[in-house]
Design a protein around this motif. Structure first.
Motif, PDB file in Angstrom:
ATOM      1  N   SER A   1      65.139  96.076 -26.982  1.00 13.15           N
ATOM      2  CA  SER A   1      65.810  94.943 -27.610  1.00 13.15           C
ATOM      3  C   SER A   1      65.589  95.002 -29.109  1.00 13.15           C
TER       4      SER A   1
ATOM      5  N   LEU B   1      66.345  93.157 -21.019  1.00 13.98           N
ATOM      6  CA  LEU B   1      66.595  93.458 -19.602  1.00 13.98           C
ATOM      7  C   LEU B   1      68.067  93.357 -19.231  1.00 13.98           C
TER       8      LEU B   1
ATOM      9  N   ALA C   1      81.309  96.177 -31.306  1.00 16.67           N
ATOM     10  CA  ALA C   1      80.999  97.041 -30.166  1.00 16.67           C
ATOM     11  C   ALA C   1      81.946  96.711 -29.014  1.00 16.67           C
TER      12      ALA C   1
ATOM     13  N   ILE D   1      76.925  98.964 -32.892  1.00 14.22           N
ATOM     14  CA  ILE D   1      75.646  99.512 -32.443  1.00 14.22           C
ATOM     15  C   ILE D   1      75.387 100.840 -33.140  1.00 14.22           C
TER      16      ILE D   1
HETATM   17  N1  LIG Z   1      77.600  93.555 -28.299  1.00 12.89           N
HETATM   18  C1  LIG Z   1      76.542  94.086 -28.915  1.00 12.89           C
HETATM   19  N2  LIG Z   1      76.559  94.345 -30.253  1.00 12.89           N
HETATM   20  C2  LIG Z   1      75.489  94.881 -30.869  1.00 12.89           C
HETATM   21  N3  LIG Z   1      74.341  95.230 -30.237  1.00 12.89           N
HETATM   22  C3  LIG Z   1      74.266  94.992 -28.914  1.00 12.89           C
HETATM   23  C4  LIG Z   1      75.352  94.416 -28.183  1.00 12.89           C
HETATM   24  N4  LIG Z   1      74.975  94.320 -26.891  1.00 12.89           N
HETATM   25  C5  LIG Z   1      73.729  94.799 -26.817  1.00 12.89           C
HETATM   26  N5  LIG Z   1      73.287  95.208 -28.026  1.00 12.89           N
HETATM   27  C6  LIG Z   1      71.989  95.818 -28.344  1.00 12.89           C
HETATM   28  O1  LIG Z   1      71.373  96.190 -27.128  1.00 12.89           O
HETATM   29  C7  LIG Z   1      70.079  95.575 -27.019  1.00 12.89           C
HETATM   30  C8  LIG Z   1      69.735  95.355 -25.568  1.00 12.89           C
HETATM   31  O2  LIG Z   1      70.573  94.364 -24.980  1.00 12.89           O
HETATM   32  P1  LIG Z   1      70.053  93.595 -23.700  1.00 12.89           P
HETATM   33  O3  LIG Z   1      69.599  94.601 -22.688  1.00 12.89           O
HETATM   34  O4  LIG Z   1      71.085  92.631 -23.268  1.00 12.89           O
HETATM   35  O5  LIG Z   1      68.737  92.860 -24.195  1.00 12.89           O
HETATM   36  P2  LIG Z   1      68.572  91.586 -25.175  1.00 12.89           P
HETATM   37  O6  LIG Z   1      69.906  90.896 -25.241  1.00 12.89           O
HETATM   38  O7  LIG Z   1      67.526  90.762 -24.497  1.00 12.89           O
HETATM   39  O8  LIG Z   1      68.125  92.137 -26.493  1.00 12.89           O
HETATM   40  C9  LIG Z   1      70.185  94.344 -27.878  1.00 12.89           C
HETATM   41  O9  LIG Z   1      68.919  93.888 -28.327  1.00 12.89           O
HETATM   42  C10 LIG Z   1      71.053  94.826 -29.042  1.00 12.89           C
HETATM   43  O10 LIG Z   1      70.294  95.578 -29.946  1.00 12.89           O
END
Ligand SMILES: Nc1ncnc2c1ncn2[C@@H]1O[C@H](COP(=O)(O)OP(=O)(O)O)[C@@H](O)[C@H]1O
Ligand SMILES: [Mg+2]
Length: 144
Positions: free
Chosen positions: A102, A110, A136, A88
């Motif tokens: 997102s 969400l 991550a 990330i």
């Molecule tokens: N394990 C991960 N590795 C990389 N980026 C992540 C990870 N988990 C979450 N993210 C980032 O956080 C954002 C928000 O996650 P989330 O709230 O679950 O919404 P969504 O999955 O619908 O995009 C993701 O769009 C992504 O950019």
């Protein structure tokens, strides 16, 4: 209600059995984990959201590691969900838990907002760190 986090992990991970043939889900579970006061259904939702994100981050072909750890000194239980995806970017880190953030084409943004709320309702905290050597790692800390 004091419950076994490991039971919640087992029940949740069984949902993924056979679903993603190129994803490997490993468990590194502590042998001395005390019970935790938790709402099992809500905690399942936390895990599902974190594991779904981890699997998506690896483009459905990578390794996800679920870990637990007992921090005796601070009386806390730690749950980790790590992946070997791209990780990330620093500039995204504080937006992750905000509703509707997102980076996915069809993401609701969400998942992590819901995760954050549930963890807070358990008097816990969640943070994200770099996984090593890549990816991550989300860490949920709950009072033991
Ligand atoms: N394990 C991960 N590795 C990389 N980026 C992540 C990870 N988990 C979450 N993210 C980032 O956080 C954002 C928000 O996650 P989330 O709230 O679950 O919404 P969504 O999955 O619908 O995009 C993701 O769009 C992504 O950019
Ligand atoms: Mg998500």
């Amino acid at each position: 209600m004091p419950s076994s986090l490991h039971d919640v992990i087992d029940q949740t991970l069984s949902l993924y059995d056979g679903l993603f043939t190129q994803v490997r889900i490993d468990r590194r579970l502590a042998s001395d984990l005390p019970s935790v006061r938790l709402d099992a259904d809500q905690m399942k939702r936390v895990l599902i959201n974190l594991v779904d994100n981890a699997i998506e981050a690896t483009d459905k072909k990578g390794t996800v590691v679920i870990s637990t750890e007992f921090d005796r000194t601070h009386g806390r239980v730690r749950l980790g969900v790590a992946d070997d995806g791209p990780g990330i970017p620093a500039e995204d880190r504080e937006k992750l838990f905000v509703p509707h953030f997102s980076t996915k084409k069809r993401g609701s943004g969400l998942g992590l907002a819901i995760v954050n709320r549930i963890v807070q309702e358990h008097q816990g905290v969640i943070r994200v760190e770099d996984n090593r050597p890549r990816g991550a790692r989300f860490v949920v800390e709950l009072p033991a």
